[in-house]
Each structure stands twice: as C-alpha cells, then as structure tokens.
Design a protein around this motif. Structure first.
Motif, PDB file in Angstrom:
ATOM      1  N   THR A 168       0.834  -1.201   0.000  1.00  0.00           N
ATOM      2  CA  THR A 168       0.000   0.000   0.000  1.00  0.00           C
ATOM      3  C   THR A 168       0.871   1.254   0.000  1.00  0.00           C
ATOM      4  OG1 THR A 168      -1.793  -1.146   1.175  1.00  0.00           O
ATOM      5  CG2 THR A 168      -1.777   1.261   1.282  1.00  0.00           C
ATOM      6  N   LEU A 169       1.962   1.236   0.750  1.00  0.00           N
ATOM      7  CA  LEU A 169       2.855   2.390   0.800  1.00  0.00           C
ATOM      8  C   LEU A 169       3.611   2.570  -0.514  1.00  0.00           C
ATOM      9  CD1 LEU A 169       4.244   2.096   4.439  1.00  0.00           C
ATOM     10  CD2 LEU A 169       2.644   3.799   3.548  1.00  0.00           C
ATOM     11  N   ILE A 170       3.926   1.471  -1.195  1.00  0.00           N
ATOM     12  CA  ILE A 170       4.559   1.584  -2.512  1.00  0.00           C
ATOM     13  C   ILE A 170       3.581   2.220  -3.497  1.00  0.00           C
ATOM     14  CG2 ILE A 170       5.485   0.280  -4.472  1.00  0.00           C
ATOM     15  CD1 ILE A 170       6.646  -1.712  -2.449  1.00  0.00           C
ATOM     16  N   ALA A 171       2.315   1.810  -3.405  1.00  0.00           N
ATOM     17  CA  ALA A 171       1.290   2.431  -4.260  1.00  0.00           C
ATOM     18  C   ALA A 171       1.164   3.921  -3.946  1.00  0.00           C
ATOM     19  CB  ALA A 171      -0.047   1.720  -4.059  1.00  0.00           C
ATOM     20  N   ARG A 172       1.259   4.267  -2.681  1.00  0.00           N
ATOM     21  CA  ARG A 172       1.186   5.682  -2.271  1.00  0.00           C
ATOM     22  C   ARG A 172       2.334   6.485  -2.887  1.00  0.00           C
ATOM     23  NH1 ARG A 172       3.667   8.368   2.128  1.00  0.00           N
ATOM     24  NH2 ARG A 172       2.473  10.131   2.970  1.00  0.00           N
ATOM     25  N   ALA A 173       3.517   5.875  -2.949  1.00  0.00           N
ATOM     26  CA  ALA A 173       4.662   6.561  -3.547  1.00  0.00           C
ATOM     27  C   ALA A 173       4.504   6.709  -5.054  1.00  0.00           C
ATOM     28  CB  ALA A 173       5.949   5.809  -3.223  1.00  0.00           C
ATOM     29  N   LEU A 174       3.864   5.720  -5.688  1.00  0.00           N
ATOM     30  CA  LEU A 174       3.735   5.731  -7.143  1.00  0.00           C
ATOM     31  C   LEU A 174       2.610   6.626  -7.645  1.00  0.00           C
ATOM     32  CD1 LEU A 174       4.243   1.942  -7.981  1.00  0.00           C
ATOM     33  CD2 LEU A 174       5.813   3.816  -8.517  1.00  0.00           C
ATOM     34  N   ILE A 175       1.643   6.958  -6.790  1.00  0.00           N
ATOM     35  CA  ILE A 175       0.456   7.674  -7.241  1.00  0.00           C
ATOM     36  C   ILE A 175       0.806   9.059  -7.785  1.00  0.00           C
ATOM     37  CG2 ILE A 175      -0.086   8.695  -4.995  1.00  0.00           C
ATOM     38  CD1 ILE A 175      -2.667   7.244  -7.451  1.00  0.00           C
ATOM     39  N   LYS A 176       1.921   9.634  -7.339  1.00  0.00           N
ATOM     40  CA  LYS A 176       2.286  10.970  -7.815  1.00  0.00           C
ATOM     41  C   LYS A 176       3.229  10.920  -9.015  1.00  0.00           C
ATOM     42  CE  LYS A 176       6.031  11.441  -4.399  1.00  0.00           C
ATOM     43  NZ  LYS A 176       6.542  12.251  -3.284  1.00  0.00           N
ATOM     44  N   ALA A 177       3.391   9.730  -9.625  1.00  0.00           N
ATOM     45  CA  ALA A 177       4.228   9.571 -10.818  1.00  0.00           C
ATOM     46  C   ALA A 177       5.623  10.154 -10.615  1.00  0.00           C
ATOM     47  CB  ALA A 177       3.555  10.197 -12.034  1.00  0.00           C
ATOM     48  N   PRO A 178       6.390   9.617  -9.651  1.00  0.00           N
ATOM     49  CA  PRO A 178       7.694  10.195  -9.351  1.00  0.00           C
ATOM     50  C   PRO A 178       8.719   9.934 -10.455  1.00  0.00           C
ATOM     51  CG  PRO A 178       7.434   8.126  -8.170  1.00  0.00           C
ATOM     52  CD  PRO A 178       6.113   8.406  -8.844  1.00  0.00           C
ATOM     53  N   LYS A 179       9.738  10.788 -10.494  1.00  0.00           N
ATOM     54  CA  LYS A 179      10.868  10.570 -11.398  1.00  0.00           C
ATOM     55  C   LYS A 179      11.786   9.477 -10.846  1.00  0.00           C
ATOM     56  CE  LYS A 179       9.851  14.195 -14.021  1.00  0.00           C
ATOM     57  NZ  LYS A 179       9.517  14.104 -15.461  1.00  0.00           N
ATOM     58  N   LEU A 180      11.935   9.458  -9.509  1.00  0.00           N
ATOM     59  CA  LEU A 180      12.793   8.501  -8.826  1.00  0.00           C
ATOM     60  C   LEU A 180      12.001   7.821  -7.727  1.00  0.00           C
ATOM     61  CD1 LEU A 180      15.642   7.294  -8.151  1.00  0.00           C
ATOM     62  CD2 LEU A 180      15.953   9.248  -6.615  1.00  0.00           C
ATOM     63  N   LEU A 181      12.114   6.502  -7.643  1.00  0.00           N
ATOM     64  CA  LEU A 181      11.442   5.731  -6.591  1.00  0.00           C
ATOM     65  C   LEU A 181      12.515   5.061  -5.737  1.00  0.00           C
ATOM     66  CD1 LEU A 181       8.834   4.567  -5.327  1.00  0.00           C
ATOM     67  CD2 LEU A 181       9.010   2.671  -6.963  1.00  0.00           C
ATOM     68  N   ILE A 182      12.549   5.417  -4.440  1.00  0.00           N
ATOM     69  CA  ILE A 182      13.496   4.819  -3.498  1.00  0.00           C
ATOM     70  C   ILE A 182      12.736   3.831  -2.625  1.00  0.00           C
ATOM     71  CG2 ILE A 182      15.128   5.244  -1.628  1.00  0.00           C
ATOM     72  CD1 ILE A 182      15.446   8.094  -2.692  1.00  0.00           C
ATOM     73  N   LEU A 183      13.143   2.570  -2.674  1.00  0.00           N
ATOM     74  CA  LEU A 183      12.496   1.512  -1.905  1.00  0.00           C
ATOM     75  C   LEU A 183      13.495   0.975  -0.887  1.00  0.00           C
ATOM     76  CD1 LEU A 183      10.739  -0.380  -4.850  1.00  0.00           C
ATOM     77  CD2 LEU A 183       9.750   1.341  -3.323  1.00  0.00           C
ATOM     78  N   ASP A 184      13.246   1.276   0.393  1.00  0.00           N
ATOM     79  CA  ASP A 184      14.141   0.876   1.475  1.00  0.00           C
ATOM     80  C   ASP A 184      13.593  -0.400   2.100  1.00  0.00           C
ATOM     81  OD1 ASP A 184      15.927   0.713   3.552  1.00  0.00           O
ATOM     82  OD2 ASP A 184      15.745   2.803   4.168  1.00  0.00           O
ATOM     83  N   GLU A 185      14.217  -1.528   1.779  1.00  0.00           N
ATOM     84  CA  GLU A 185      13.795  -2.862   2.245  1.00  0.00           C
ATOM     85  C   GLU A 185      12.320  -3.137   1.932  1.00  0.00           C
ATOM     86  OE1 GLU A 185      15.653  -5.190   3.284  1.00  0.00           O
ATOM     87  OE2 GLU A 185      17.517  -4.150   3.675  1.00  0.00           O
ATOM     88  N   PRO A 186      11.906  -3.082   0.669  1.00  0.00           N
ATOM     89  CA  PRO A 186      10.485  -3.255   0.339  1.00  0.00           C
ATOM     90  C   PRO A 186       9.975  -4.677   0.514  1.00  0.00           C
ATOM     91  CG  PRO A 186      11.777  -3.171  -1.672  1.00  0.00           C
ATOM     92  CD  PRO A 186      12.719  -2.852  -0.542  1.00  0.00           C
ATOM     93  N   PHE A 187      10.872  -5.677   0.530  1.00  0.00           N
ATOM     94  CA  PHE A 187      10.423  -7.065   0.556  1.00  0.00           C
ATOM     95  C   PHE A 187      10.253  -7.613   1.966  1.00  0.00           C
ATOM     96  CE2 PHE A 187      12.768  -6.528  -3.455  1.00  0.00           C
ATOM     97  CZ  PHE A 187      11.778  -6.863  -4.351  1.00  0.00           C
ATOM     98  N   ASP A 188      10.712  -6.888   2.978  1.00  0.00           N
ATOM     99  CA  ASP A 188      10.563  -7.372   4.351  1.00  0.00           C
ATOM    100  C   ASP A 188       9.085  -7.503   4.697  1.00  0.00           C
ATOM    101  OD1 ASP A 188      13.144  -7.802   5.034  1.00  0.00           O
ATOM    102  OD2 ASP A 188      13.364  -6.063   6.340  1.00  0.00           O
ATOM    103  N   GLY A 189       8.722  -8.636   5.264  1.00  0.00           N
ATOM    104  CA  GLY A 189       7.344  -8.870   5.675  1.00  0.00           C
ATOM    105  C   GLY A 189       6.476  -9.509   4.613  1.00  0.00           C
ATOM    106  N   LEU A 190       7.028  -9.794   3.437  1.00  0.00           N
ATOM    107  CA  LEU A 190       6.231 -10.365   2.354  1.00  0.00           C
ATOM    108  C   LEU A 190       6.473 -11.867   2.235  1.00  0.00           C
ATOM    109  CD1 LEU A 190       6.669  -7.706  -0.485  1.00  0.00           C
ATOM    110  CD2 LEU A 190       5.052  -7.744   1.412  1.00  0.00           C
ATOM    111  N   ASP A 191       5.407 -12.600   1.929  1.00  0.00           N
ATOM    112  CA  ASP A 191       5.553 -14.040   1.706  1.00  0.00           C
ATOM    113  C   ASP A 191       6.224 -14.283   0.355  1.00  0.00           C
ATOM    114  OD1 ASP A 191       3.473 -14.356  -0.452  1.00  0.00           O
ATOM    115  OD2 ASP A 191       2.161 -13.650   1.148  1.00  0.00           O
ATOM    116  N   GLU A 192       6.584 -15.547   0.117  1.00  0.00           N
ATOM    117  CA  GLU A 192       7.384 -15.876  -1.068  1.00  0.00           C
ATOM    118  C   GLU A 192       6.670 -15.514  -2.369  1.00  0.00           C
ATOM    119  OE1 GLU A 192       9.739 -19.729  -3.019  1.00  0.00           O
ATOM    120  OE2 GLU A 192       8.628 -19.935  -1.139  1.00  0.00           O
ATOM    121  N   ILE A 193       5.385 -15.830  -2.459  1.00  0.00           N
ATOM    122  CA  ILE A 193       4.643 -15.535  -3.687  1.00  0.00           C
ATOM    123  C   ILE A 193       4.546 -14.025  -3.897  1.00  0.00           C
ATOM    124  CG2 ILE A 193       2.372 -15.684  -4.779  1.00  0.00           C
ATOM    125  CD1 ILE A 193       2.046 -18.428  -3.483  1.00  0.00           C
TER     126      ILE A 193
END
Length: 536
Positions: A168-193
């Motif tokens: 949800t927070l990644i979607a929040r970052a993308l909604i403003k169509a940024p030039k640069l997207l910084i993802l700090d440990e985006p995969f933590d807490g996610l299951d394998e699929i």
C-alpha cells in the motif's frame, strides 16, 4: 560514442545526522539509464544516505543536483520531495502512530464507524494543494492492479498485514508519478509468492520512465534490471560500480567483514559462509525453567474464530502446543499468522471471546495480562513500532524483565549481569549504549531479541526475526535461536523464508485464509522441504 545523460549528481556532500557527520566529502552519480541497489551492514548509513536525496537528512556541505526535470518550468513547479517517491519502515511507523491518534479522536467523538482505508493512504501521497481527479482514481486502480492490491483498497489499514501495508505504501509513492522511486527494504514482511510478484512489478517499473534505487539486505532481492550497486560501510561510500563487477565473493566479504561465498544461479545470487576463524560463541545464558508446575500444554485454541466487520481472519482454528515443542507457522500475507501471535500475547481482545488457553488457564478467567507476559518473550515488527520512547538501547533490553514499553525501575546487579551476557552474545556492545530511536531497523531488531530473552521465558515468540538484518547478523540470530530452541524455552516462530526454518523446529502449521491447511510434525508437513537449514 554517445555521452550518457546524468540523472542525479551527488557532489562532495557531507550529511548531518543529529550530532554525527556522515559521508564526508562523498560523490556519486546516477545516469538516466541506470537503476541502483544499495547494500551495507546494519547501521552503516544506507537509509541516511537515501533520505538525504529527498531532503530527509540535511546537508552540512556539498550539493545534490537533479538533472531529470524535463524543463525549467517543471523544475520550479516540483520540489525534490514531490519528484521522489520513498518507502521505508519509518514511514509505516509514522502512519500507524497517526492512525492510533485518529482512532482515539474517533472514539472521543463517537465516530467509531469511520476508518482509514488503504485507498485513503494511497491518495494521501498525491501532491498537496489540489483535489482528486478522475485521472487520479484511474491511476490508483492501475497501480493497485500492478501491485495486486485491488481487494485491499477499501480495507481498514489496521486490519492489513505488514506485507499488505508495504505494498500500500509503494502504491502511495507511485500515485504521484515520481521521477525517482526509493524503496528501502520493500520485501521485508512479504511471503514468497508476494515477493516474487512485487519483484516482477518493480522490475517492470524499471522499463518505464521511473528510475529505482533499491536498498536491500538480501542479495536474492536484487531484481534483474538493477544495473549498478553501491556499497556503504561505516558511514562512507565504500565501493560503487556495475552490478556484474561489484557482486563478487571478495567484495561482499570486504563489505561485511567476514568470509562470504557468493554464487549465481539463473540470475539469482546465493550466499554461503566460509570459515572466518572466529571463536565459538559462549553458552546461551538461558536459565532453567523457574515454574516447575508448568502444565504439559502451553497453548490450546479450540474452534477459535477472529473477524473484523464481517471479514473472517481466523476460521475455527484448533491447535495445541505442548512443552518441548518448537512450532513454525507458515502462510501467505493475511493468512492469520500475526493474529495467532496477538491472541497469545493478549493484544487481540477477541481472545476473550474464544477458547484460548495459555499455560493451563483460559483467557478471561482471572489471569492478568502481566501474568501471561512474564512467561513470554516476543520479537516482532509490531513491538518495534510500539517502542517509540527515547531511551538507551541498554534500558530497552533491561525493560524485558518487567514487560514494559519503557524502563520504570532500575535493574538489579543480577539482572544487569544477564543483560551484559546477551549484549556480548549478540555482539552488540557497540550499540547498547546508544539511543534506541537512533539505531537502524536491523540494530533495533537485535536489541529486541536481547530484550525478549533476558527473563528466560517459557515461550519465545519470534515474528520474522531476521527483518532488516544484514548477512552476518542474520546468521548470528538464526544460530542463537537454534540454540535457544534446545533449551527450556519453547519457540513459536513465524517466517516467510523457508530457508530460515530452524533445525530445532519440531512442528509446523500451514495457514491459508485463516484456516489451518495442515499441522503436525515438521517432516510430515514439509516433506522433503524439512531438510536441515544450511549452516544451522
């Protein structure tokens, strides 16, 4: 020869973080056709560095130039914060703090039917001072489909799992169509699929106009379209260059200060440990069980159901955990893993409406929350979010004796001795005296493990204990948990990484949509997957 177009230039900067100067006189350049991954030990300054790019950390000297604006008009109309999307655990933490305050205000105003939805969070990322448009709503749905979160849009954010909130927070970052997207440990807490799905989504984003900086601890999370890698160590830019030249066993070993073997398999990086000549760790300081009258059954849930606003989160669960058993709970995000832990810890009031029996007593029959918690140690992202008091890391560890968020009585000499033993065992002497709130995410996780174990609990709950940990610390924590699992302390272990299932785990429960698909001895549930953890 075609000259590469610059995207961002970091020109001889020095950052100020509280009373520390970091990255003194450092320079770095991203070109317009590059995507970077950033690696480094816990506490090395990775998050500080990327925050400096969007103004989250002040510069003492030097400058950062943004070459990605299409025109002077655009450069004047957009600030660097508007042009850069940023996702981190700290943003998650601040959002949940704000939601707690909102819930208190709603309760005071008798508006308990009002909630903050995932869609509300996503729209909050749109540039300030303008109203929503039909184009915004269409883009929200497009991003939700890209990240596979459309079913979450109308959900209360307090009911979302850690992984669901991250997307949800990644979607929040993308909604403003940024030039640069910084993802700090985006995969933590996610299951394998979900990790595979998000990895594919991030990789696909890189084929468009947005440039991506990915901060990770796990080398296998470096997506294929990453072109370059930056190593950060001890508050300095350590090495930088193209991915295929930088990611070698020799360079990774230098970065982390121990012997690490790095291999590639179909584009995926695999890590194993060599012999580093270090001495074996001392005996784990776990005392003998104090309560000799502890019943045979530690946890029992009978036909337990948890639901929010008609949504069933846990569906008629029947489960028993006995003394001498170490359980791992597996399942995708939203399957009910964290709900089970909250029931055990007493953090979910629906435990009192179900037959949940802990240490021989059913919830709601007179036991206090503190009587339950004195037998339980816990390490989780939720606890890390709650621990916001400004105090030393040492005092955070000592607070584990009293199950308090904060230290309200000073530890005895014997308790201080136990704290010192755990500090030594976890090799965290260098951070134990520092303010807890200034530590990195991974450093805080190490402190919370020490906090959980100082009282030698009957039950240790570990919810993704390796979140935010670098390669050496991940191995150290898993090795220590392995040894704890052979003591009088019983483990209740949640992980989304099959390779981190401990050898000492005796039983496994697989969850799917709140139902226990299978449960029993590890070998029976996992079959051939139940092989020993490498290096364990």
């Amino acid at each position: 020869m075609t000259t590469k177009r610059s995207f961002i230039t970091v020109d001889h900067i020095t950052c100020r973080l509280q009373d520390r100067l970091m990255f003194q006189n450092s320079s770095w350049r991203i070109h317009s056709d590059e995507h970077w991954a950033i690696l480094g030990p816990n506490g090395s300054g990775k998050s500080t560095f990327v925050r400096s790019l969007w103004g989250g950390v002040p510069l003492r000297s030097g400058k950062i130039l943004f070459h990605f604006f299409d025109s002077k008009t655009e450069a004047h109309s957009l600030s660097q914060r508007d042009a850069i999307g940023y996702v981190s655990f700290e943003i998650h933490q601040r959002l949940m703090e704000h939601e707690e305050m909102q819930e208190d205000l709603r309760a005071f105003a008798n508006k308990t039917d009002e909630v903050t939805t995932a869609q509300d969070v996503i729209f909050s990322g749109i540039l300030a001072n303008r109203t929503l448009t039909p184009e915004d709503e269409a883009r929200c749905e497009e991003i939700a489909d890209l990240l596979s979160i459309r079913p979450l849009l109308q959900k209360n954010i307090t009911s979302l799992s850690t992984g669901e909130m991250r997307k949800t927070l990644i979607a929040r970052a993308l909604i403003k169509a940024p030039k640069l997207l910084i993802l700090d440990e985006p995969f933590d807490g996610l299951d394998e699929i979900t990790r595979r799905s998000l990895s594919g989504s991030i990789n696909h984003l890189m084929t468009g106009s947005v440039r991506v900086i990915l901060v990770v601890h796990r080398l296998e999370e470096i997506v294929p379209n990453i072109t370059h890698v930056l190593f950060i160590k001890e508050g300095q830019l350590f090495m930088q260059g193209p991915k295929e030249y930088l990611l070698t066993s020799e360079n990774i070993s230098q970065l982390y200060g121990c012997q690490i073997q790095l291999e590639r398999d179909n584009g995926r990086y695999l890590v194993s440990f060599g012999k580093d000549g270090s001495e074996p760790m001392a005996t784990t300081p776990v005392a003998e069980e104090k309560d000799q009258n502890m019943p045979e059954i530690l946890i029992e849930m009978r036909d337990t159901t948890v639901q929010y606003h008609g949504l069933v989160v846990l569906d008629h669960l029947n489960w028993v955990m006995r003394r001498g058993e170490n359980w791992a709970i597996l399942g995708p995000n939203g399957s009910g893993k964290s709900t089970i832990l909250r029931l055990v810890l007493g953090d979910n009031l629906q435990g009192y409406a179900n037959q949940v029996i802990l240490f021989g007593r059913q919830k709601g029959t007179g036991e206090t929350l503190w009587e339950i918690k004195k037998r339980i140690g816990a390490v989780s992202s939720e606890l890390q979010v709650q621990y916001r008091k400004k105090m030393s890391a040492y005092d955070v560890i000592a607070s584990g004796f009293y199950d308090s968020i904060g230290l309200y009585q000073y530890p005895t000499l014997e308790e201080k001795k136990i704290v010192d033993q755990w500090i030594q065992l976890l090799c965290i002497e260098d951070i134990a005296s520092q303010p807890f709130h200034r530590l990195s995410y991974g450093q805080k996780r190490m402190i919370l493990l020490a906090r959980a174990m100082v009282k030698s609990p009957v039950l240790l709950i570990v919810d993704e204990p390796c979140h935010g940990l670098d390669i050496p610390n991940r191995k150290r924590v898993l090795d220590i948990l392995e040894r704890i699992g052979h003591t009088k302390t019983n483990l209740l272990y949640v992980t989304n990484h099959k390779e981190e299932i401990l050898n000492c785990v005796t039983h496994v429960m697989r969850l799917q949509r709140g139902k226990a698909l299978t449960q029993g001895r590890k070998e029976e549930v996992l079959g051939c997957e139940g092989r020993k953890r490498k290096g364990g």
